[in-house]
Write an enzyme that holds these catalytic residues in place. Sequence first.
Site, PDB file in Angstrom:
ATOM      1  N   GLU A   1       0.789  -1.232   0.000  1.00 35.64           N
ATOM      2  CA  GLU A   1       0.000   0.000   0.000  1.00 35.64           C
ATOM      3  C   GLU A   1       0.822   1.284   0.000  1.00 35.64           C
ATOM      4  O   GLU A   1       0.317   2.341   0.376  1.00 35.64           O
ATOM      5  CB  GLU A   1      -0.986   0.006   1.181  1.00 35.64           C
ATOM      6  CG  GLU A   1      -2.018  -1.106   1.089  1.00 35.64           C
ATOM      7  CD  GLU A   1      -3.025  -1.090   2.218  1.00 35.64           C
ATOM      8  OE1 GLU A   1      -2.891  -0.267   3.145  1.00 35.64           O
ATOM      9  OE2 GLU A   1      -3.968  -1.910   2.178  1.00 35.64           O
TER      10      GLU A   1
ATOM     11  N   GLU B   1      -5.929  -7.982  -1.258  1.00 38.85           N
ATOM     12  CA  GLU B   1      -6.340  -7.771   0.129  1.00 38.85           C
ATOM     13  C   GLU B   1      -7.762  -7.240   0.110  1.00 38.85           C
ATOM     14  O   GLU B   1      -8.073  -6.279  -0.597  1.00 38.85           O
ATOM     15  CB  GLU B   1      -5.421  -6.803   0.867  1.00 38.85           C
ATOM     16  CG  GLU B   1      -5.802  -6.649   2.338  1.00 38.85           C
ATOM     17  CD  GLU B   1      -4.820  -5.772   3.119  1.00 38.85           C
ATOM     18  OE1 GLU B   1      -3.606  -5.887   2.858  1.00 38.85           O
ATOM     19  OE2 GLU B   1      -5.276  -4.976   3.957  1.00 38.85           O
TER      20      GLU B   1
END
Length: 890
Positions: free
Chosen positions: A191, A272
């Site tokens: 991320e 995810e």
Amino acid sequence: QKMGTRLVVLVVCACVRPGDAWPYRIDVPHGIIGDTWDDYPEFDGVGGLSGGGGCSRLLRDYPEPYRSQVLDYLFLPQFGASLHILKVEIGGDAQSTDGTEPSHRHDAHEEPNYERGYEWWMMKEAKLRNPRIKLYALPWAWPGWLRGGAQGEFNPLKSATNTTAAYVVDWIEGAKTVHNLSIDFVSIWNEMDKQLHDGGPQYIKQLRRELDARGLGAVRIVAYDGHSFSDITRAMAADPALADDVYAVGAHYPGTKGPGASALGKKAWSSEDYSQLSNTPVGGMCWARVLNRNFVAGNLTATIAWNLVDAYYDQLAFSNKGLMRANKPWSGHYIVDNPVWAAAHTTQFAQPGWRYAPVGNGSGWLVRGGSYVTLLDPGAPRSRGTSTSADGSSVTIANLTIVVEKMDPALSKCEWENAPNATTPEAETVTFALPPSLSLRTGGLVERLFVWRSNLSSVENASDVFVGLGAVTVTNGRTAPLTIEPSCVYTLSTISDARKGVASTQVPPDTPFFANVSAPYTDNFDRYNLSSEAAFFSDMSGSWEIVDSENASHGRVMQQMVPVAPIFGIRSEVRPISLIGEATFADTHVAVDFRLPRGNQSVTSSSTGSVYVGARYKGLTDGPGVFVHVTTSGWDVASTVSKIGSGSLAKGQNVTATENTWHRLELWVVGAVVSARLDGTVLCQNVAVPTSVASGWAVIGTGEYDAGVQFDNFFLNASSMPSPPPSPPAPPGPGPPGPPPVPGPGPPKAPCSSKPYVGQHLYNLPCSLGAAYTAWEGVGQGLISLRSASNLCISTTSDHVRSLVLDDCQNARQWILHSDTSKLSPANDSKHCCDINMHSLPMPAALWACNNAYRGGANERFTYDAASGQLSSAMPGPPGGGNECLAICI
């Protein structure tokens, strides 16, 4: 139709009233020429993510058989979630959501260590249960040495491309050579979108070269594991060589939206997803919805849940967001939540390598709201598709599964997902029309489909999830009608061996820490393997592991290992901290031995090292609590982690710590005040604490990233808030004692019970408490009994810090009160003396080495008054309070 290929159409009809029908095409390849499965996306599986720092940390501390039961529910095929993919964090020594996972290489100069952390253990346990499970690895953060200096470039993908790639491949290679684990997929950086954009493409190319050079060509690269697909797909479009190195594109929480044609023919995964409350209906409904709609709406062929299991302390960030809960290792209690069974509707009925029927040709949307996917097992040889008879009248597959969900988008939103825009579902009845010639490789036409159902609208009724409903018949290619209800997920399949697993032993009840762990809790760390983590400790920043102290009197100790601040991922840090216990701890006594290394080990400050302990802590890397901090130049007490060193509550220079010397630091927080001492010398006494600091974990920490700071002989006693009602005293006699209450400041407000019992701890209390609690007498053979209960004598526990307790006089220890020194010691152990822990607060009495460097002095000396029977300390108690006596108080 393709050249040389015919399609057999399965028609799905959804009917609300007789005569109402909407066809849903399921095209099954039917032919023997060419690869007839090209247009059928490969199903890549359903996974769980053990990462994001500490999310699985407490599971390893579970006692058997409960630990194995939790692992069975996650990984065992045809039992529970039966996951196909296990994704793990490559530890980077940094806080990465709910804790720190250790790096295999804290420092550039050390040899890699592939025993640190618990992810190796987790992967081996998963493989033990399902040898076919795929392993996927991803870094969240990086050790600071990859910066190339304290002020070096933040992005190791760009500034240290070759070194960073080698560091990751070392981990992959270590997994294979040390643990016999073959990593299937590796990704880039969790991320960190800007860093991925700036350095991702060049790093991916170097990573591929490094993997190939070390014979790891089978490891495939997933990119980027950021928040969107667009950055990597644009980079691949501009650089065909980069596209060649990428096996699949992965993004987090895509909201059932895929990259579309921009994926350039690559697999697209929701790498995810989920992150929803498992203890509410929305958790199971979110998971059931995205497992279907990620394919129907986004053509995503794998979906991975963060997180695998909630095995981190309650009240940390994102609590209750695992597929199930297992964060009470002291009791063994765990909860199998609805998301486990939502996953089972897919995972127990399809395997990676099966094929999705395309949207519009076998998968799609239900007219009354909801979605369905069809998964087909081509069987072997898969490259040739299905087989057919000479005249083309029959088609054969290995297995077929249809998963139908009817979730209300407003009630099933996953975390980080925009509110789904879809029809509010209504009940409807469906039938499935299969080709009459469809048959299985095992022989015979498809004549029935086994049906399983879960109602996910509640978490209270476990009997209504993953329920086998028998089978629907297939007559002339058409199934019997089946009503699909809102908030429910259904599976229809030729697979017949699905199972709702049940553990062989009953799950223990959820009980507090000190209902299962003897009070006080002590740990000298000698029982652990080197490089492992101590039970119940959860590192929030920094990294602690078990090492040899090279000191015979301390043996193995716990050491903070991170020498420089790491390269942070999604969270920043203040200073190393590790917590233990429960967030409900209110009145707390915490103590630990520590040793500062010789010379400054910290790159981030000019200090020579420092240590703190704390209580009532609430937070991750910063937060409120009460902390006492000592350095080589003084001490201070603070109310937040970030204020440590400032002396926000109190400070002084009268007492300091010395390098390369063992010290003992103690902290008491009782009611609204804090007291502390170092090596028996009072640092502060009854200093007011903020009223907002009411309860929290106990912690230990270092003031900076001081590698080499060691800890030993940890001690913890605490009460929870609100305090539970007292248990009735047990009758005298043998048997395990109940946990003692945590004493409060000064004399108790209510009278002590007149019936002391075996196992009761002894304390320092005001001599004025009364003879019933402070009067002792010798009863022969060196035994010392309570006058008010002559069958109960003073003895000791077997704890490292041996607490004094009451025991049956037949089993109790014998004692000698030395006339020359006024010290009380066991008759057969003159090296240890009783110490009643003199302080303004009553604390449990204990045995320590006589003349202990930091606990000796007047604390060890007693005066016995034959008339009153009191054993009083030679050291005065708190101002105005008189001396204190060895006493009971129950």
